[in-house]
Design an enzyme around this catalytic site. Structure first.
Site, PDB file in Angstrom:
ATOM      1  N   ARG A 107      48.736  25.283  44.231  1.00  0.00           N
ATOM      2  CA  ARG A 107      49.243  26.226  45.244  1.00  0.00           C
ATOM      3  C   ARG A 107      49.958  27.442  44.645  1.00  0.00           C
ATOM      4  O   ARG A 107      50.727  28.116  45.315  1.00  0.00           O
ATOM      5  CB  ARG A 107      50.155  25.540  46.263  1.00  0.00           C
ATOM      6  CG  ARG A 107      49.448  24.457  47.027  1.00  0.00           C
ATOM      7  CD  ARG A 107      50.096  24.191  48.376  1.00  0.00           C
ATOM      8  NE  ARG A 107      49.373  23.154  49.068  1.00  0.00           N
ATOM      9  CZ  ARG A 107      49.644  21.868  48.938  1.00  0.00           C
ATOM     10  NH1 ARG A 107      50.646  21.473  48.182  1.00  0.00           N
ATOM     11  NH2 ARG A 107      48.920  20.980  49.589  1.00  0.00           N
ATOM     12  N   LYS A 129      44.477  42.320  44.844  1.00  0.00           N
ATOM     13  CA  LYS A 129      43.267  41.718  45.430  1.00  0.00           C
ATOM     14  C   LYS A 129      42.631  40.814  44.384  1.00  0.00           C
ATOM     15  O   LYS A 129      42.297  41.259  43.285  1.00  0.00           O
ATOM     16  CB  LYS A 129      42.257  42.801  45.810  1.00  0.00           C
ATOM     17  CG  LYS A 129      42.512  43.444  47.147  1.00  0.00           C
ATOM     18  CD  LYS A 129      41.313  44.318  47.517  1.00  0.00           C
ATOM     19  CE  LYS A 129      41.530  45.042  48.809  1.00  0.00           C
ATOM     20  NZ  LYS A 129      40.430  45.972  49.115  1.00  0.00           N
ATOM     21  N   GLU A 171      36.260  55.208  39.748  1.00  0.00           N
ATOM     22  CA  GLU A 171      37.464  54.928  40.558  1.00  0.00           C
ATOM     23  C   GLU A 171      38.501  56.034  40.358  1.00  0.00           C
ATOM     24  O   GLU A 171      39.257  56.347  41.278  1.00  0.00           O
ATOM     25  CB  GLU A 171      38.053  53.551  40.206  1.00  0.00           C
ATOM     26  CG  GLU A 171      37.077  52.376  40.343  1.00  0.00           C
ATOM     27  CD  GLU A 171      36.749  51.977  41.800  1.00  0.00           C
ATOM     28  OE1 GLU A 171      37.238  52.634  42.740  1.00  0.00           O
ATOM     29  OE2 GLU A 171      35.974  51.005  41.974  1.00  0.00           O
ATOM     30  N   GLU A 218      45.964  45.667  53.562  1.00  0.00           N
ATOM     31  CA  GLU A 218      44.825  46.460  54.045  1.00  0.00           C
ATOM     32  C   GLU A 218      44.607  46.382  55.560  1.00  0.00           C
ATOM     33  O   GLU A 218      43.500  46.125  56.031  1.00  0.00           O
ATOM     34  CB  GLU A 218      43.549  46.020  53.297  1.00  0.00           C
ATOM     35  CG  GLU A 218      42.482  47.101  53.284  1.00  0.00           C
ATOM     36  CD  GLU A 218      41.320  46.780  52.368  1.00  0.00           C
ATOM     37  OE1 GLU A 218      41.279  47.332  51.279  1.00  0.00           O
ATOM     38  OE2 GLU A 218      40.461  45.957  52.752  1.00  0.00           O
ATOM     39  N   ARG A 222      45.497  51.432  53.441  1.00  0.00           N
ATOM     40  CA  ARG A 222      44.900  50.976  52.181  1.00  0.00           C
ATOM     41  C   ARG A 222      43.370  51.043  52.212  1.00  0.00           C
ATOM     42  O   ARG A 222      42.724  51.109  51.177  1.00  0.00           O
ATOM     43  CB  ARG A 222      45.374  49.544  51.867  1.00  0.00           C
ATOM     44  CG  ARG A 222      44.850  49.053  50.527  1.00  0.00           C
ATOM     45  CD  ARG A 222      45.439  47.738  50.080  1.00  0.00           C
ATOM     46  NE  ARG A 222      44.813  47.357  48.809  1.00  0.00           N
ATOM     47  CZ  ARG A 222      45.244  46.401  48.031  1.00  0.00           C
ATOM     48  NH1 ARG A 222      46.300  45.702  48.359  1.00  0.00           N
ATOM     49  NH2 ARG A 222      44.612  46.122  46.899  1.00  0.00           N
ATOM     50  N   ASN A 226      38.701  52.326  49.821  1.00  0.00           N
ATOM     51  CA  ASN A 226      37.316  51.845  49.852  1.00  0.00           C
ATOM     52  C   ASN A 226      36.301  52.968  50.011  1.00  0.00           C
ATOM     53  O   ASN A 226      35.130  52.699  50.282  1.00  0.00           O
ATOM     54  CB  ASN A 226      37.145  50.832  50.993  1.00  0.00           C
ATOM     55  CG  ASN A 226      37.911  49.556  50.704  1.00  0.00           C
ATOM     56  OD1 ASN A 226      37.624  48.874  49.737  1.00  0.00           O
ATOM     57  ND2 ASN A 226      38.899  49.261  51.520  1.00  0.00           N
ATOM     58  N   HIS A 229      32.777  52.493  48.826  1.00  0.00           N
ATOM     59  CA  HIS A 229      32.583  51.056  48.615  1.00  0.00           C
ATOM     60  C   HIS A 229      31.751  50.370  49.691  1.00  0.00           C
ATOM     61  O   HIS A 229      31.224  49.289  49.449  1.00  0.00           O
ATOM     62  CB  HIS A 229      33.934  50.347  48.482  1.00  0.00           C
ATOM     63  CG  HIS A 229      34.591  50.575  47.141  1.00  0.00           C
ATOM     64  ND1 HIS A 229      34.900  51.832  46.677  1.00  0.00           N
ATOM     65  CD2 HIS A 229      34.984  49.713  46.162  1.00  0.00           C
ATOM     66  CE1 HIS A 229      35.474  51.727  45.477  1.00  0.00           C
ATOM     67  NE2 HIS A 229      35.536  50.455  45.136  1.00  0.00           N
ATOM     68  N   HIS A 233      29.272  48.605  47.615  1.00  0.00           N
ATOM     69  CA  HIS A 233      29.251  47.142  47.509  1.00  0.00           C
ATOM     70  C   HIS A 233      27.896  46.578  47.918  1.00  0.00           C
ATOM     71  O   HIS A 233      27.423  45.592  47.340  1.00  0.00           O
ATOM     72  CB  HIS A 233      30.338  46.508  48.382  1.00  0.00           C
ATOM     73  CG  HIS A 233      31.643  46.334  47.659  1.00  0.00           C
ATOM     74  ND1 HIS A 233      32.831  46.166  48.304  1.00  0.00           N
ATOM     75  CD2 HIS A 233      31.933  46.301  46.333  1.00  0.00           C
ATOM     76  CE1 HIS A 233      33.800  46.035  47.409  1.00  0.00           C
ATOM     77  NE2 HIS A 233      33.281  46.123  46.213  1.00  0.00           N
ATOM     78  N   HIS A 247      29.739  47.960  38.619  1.00  0.00           N
ATOM     79  CA  HIS A 247      30.530  48.236  39.835  1.00  0.00           C
ATOM     80  C   HIS A 247      30.704  49.751  40.049  1.00  0.00           C
ATOM     81  O   HIS A 247      30.362  50.284  41.102  1.00  0.00           O
ATOM     82  CB  HIS A 247      31.889  47.544  39.732  1.00  0.00           C
ATOM     83  CG  HIS A 247      32.795  47.822  40.886  1.00  0.00           C
ATOM     84  ND1 HIS A 247      32.650  47.195  42.100  1.00  0.00           N
ATOM     85  CD2 HIS A 247      33.847  48.676  41.033  1.00  0.00           C
ATOM     86  CE1 HIS A 247      33.577  47.647  42.943  1.00  0.00           C
ATOM     87  NE2 HIS A 247      34.319  48.540  42.315  1.00  0.00           N
TER      88      HIS A 247
END
Ligand SMILES: NC(=O)c1ccc[n+]([C@@H]2O[C@H](COP(=O)([O-])OP(=O)(O)OC[C@H]3O[C@@H](n4cnc5c(N)ncnc54)[C@H](O)[C@@H]3O)[C@@H](O)[C@H]2O)c1
Length: 344
Positions: A107, A129, A171, A218, A222, A226, A229, A233, A247
């Protein structure tokens, strides 16, 4: 100014010494791959307290549950507990997956990132993330959890292959496009070899950190990170098995396509669309996309994590430096944008 838990320096020794003098860990493990073992671990090994290492295989295709299982087995065999520390020494794959494994193990145990690719330094290691790919979908399973510390040194970039450097540079470009027109004006006059990485990485980290701190999970702002993306993606997922696109290369195409949609739907001036498209093409060249694969790529956008009620939601630019999120786009518009990319 960077927050206290991010150190950026060509000399990490004092900051690492400080970090380890303030905390005691029951065990320390370093996660590496064959490339960071060869090029990065020797630069850092003597600066770390006693530790054990696990080498996993590099590459996006190993960002899977299977590799997580290997990591958790190692942690268990080495008797890691909640007072242990994992050090992720590598690119975004190691950072995302190592963080994911540490956050889930018993945990949650501590982890730090020492990002060694440009992409991981300016993006993946910042903002918490974590995750892995699943059933062919990118970062499908994961958490938000901020690393205990991020130690960034541009020295690691010297061994990075040029293709990887360019991938990370996408990026950097994205950060200027969504939030800093002046920085874009400066950056777009430079070629990649002319860039001073310490300054550029600092600008990107500050910008990302500023956005993330206002919206850590997000829910709103935020999402602008993206840009490029939604389509990027989908392209990355489409080429996941053939491993054809890195990427940042996928995001580069995504940014051109989404700049086209910005022009069409939000009135991004044509001249700015041309500027964005020319600069990104200069950096990355062109990857022709077969016409008959475009509908399948558009369909993959339906899996994007920002979607709601079957709408594909995208981040678009009203002008360079001004991004808007949650703009609905259709599969037809995505195909049109990819055709623009193909034909430009
Ligand atoms: N968490 C986030 O916010 C976030 C943001 C962007 C991207 N990502 C993720 O990051 C991943 C991509 O990261 P990446 O581009 O760093 O790829 P990567 O982690 O696969 O690293 C690229 C390659 O470079 C090698 N390498 C790493 N450092 C090196 C060095 N200093 N010298 C020589 N070789 C080195 C690696 O072994 C690998 O082969 C993707 O999985 C993406 O989803 C996450």
């Amino acid at each position: 100014m960077l927050p206290n838990n991010i150190t950026l320096s060509t000399n990490l020794k004092p900051a690492l010494k400080d970090f380890f003098s303030q905390q005691q860990f029951s065990k320390i493990g370093v996660l590496i791959d064959e490339n960071t073992q060869t090029h990065c671990y020797p630069l850092i090994q003597s600066l770390l307290p006693e530790h054990t290492t696990l080498q996993i295989r590099s590459g996006e295709e190993h960002k899977t549950l299977l590799t997580c299982q290997q990591i958790w087995q190692w942690m268990t065999q080495q008797h890691f507990d909640r007072q242990s520390l994992l050090i992720n020494l590598g690119g975004g794959v190691i950072g995302d997956m190592g963080g994911f494994c540490a956050a889930a193990f018993k945990r949650g145990m501590a982890f730090i990132n020492i990002p060694t690719t440009l992409l991981a330094q300016v993006d993946a290691s910042i903002g918490g993330k974590l995750g892995i790919d699943f059933m062919g979908f990118k970062n499908h399973i994961g958490f938000f959890r901020i690393p205990d510390h991020v130690f960034i040194s541009p020295d690691f970039l010297t061994s990075l292959p040029q293709r990887e450097l360019r991938s990370g540079f996408s990026e950097v470009i994205k950060h200027t496009l969504i939030a800093d027109r002046e920085a874009w004006n400066e950056l777009s006059r430079k070629k990649v070899p002319e860039i001073h990485w310490l300054e550029q990485v600092e600008h990107s980290v500050q910008l990302k950190q500023r956005i993330v701190s206002q919206d850590p999970t997000e829910k709103g702002l935020r999402k602008i990170l993206n840009f490029g993306h939604t389509i990027g993606h989908a392209l990355e997922s489409y080429f996941l098995e053939s491993n054809r696109l890195l990427h940042g290369e996928a995001i580069a195409i995504g940014m051109i396509a989404e700049a086209y949609l910005s022009h069409k739907l939000l009135g991004l001036p044509r001249q700015e669309l041309e500027q964005i498209s020319c600069y990104i093409r200069d950096v990355h060249g062109k990857t022709p996309l077969e016409k008959n694969c475009l509908p399948q790529i558009a369909q993959l956008c339906l899996q994007d994590k920002k979607n709601r009620e079957n709408n594909i939601n995208c981040v678009l630019l009203s002008q360079i430096g001004e991004a808007r999120y949650d703009i609905p786009i259709s599969e037809e518009e995505i195909i049109e944008a990819l055709e623009f990319y193909n034909n430009e």
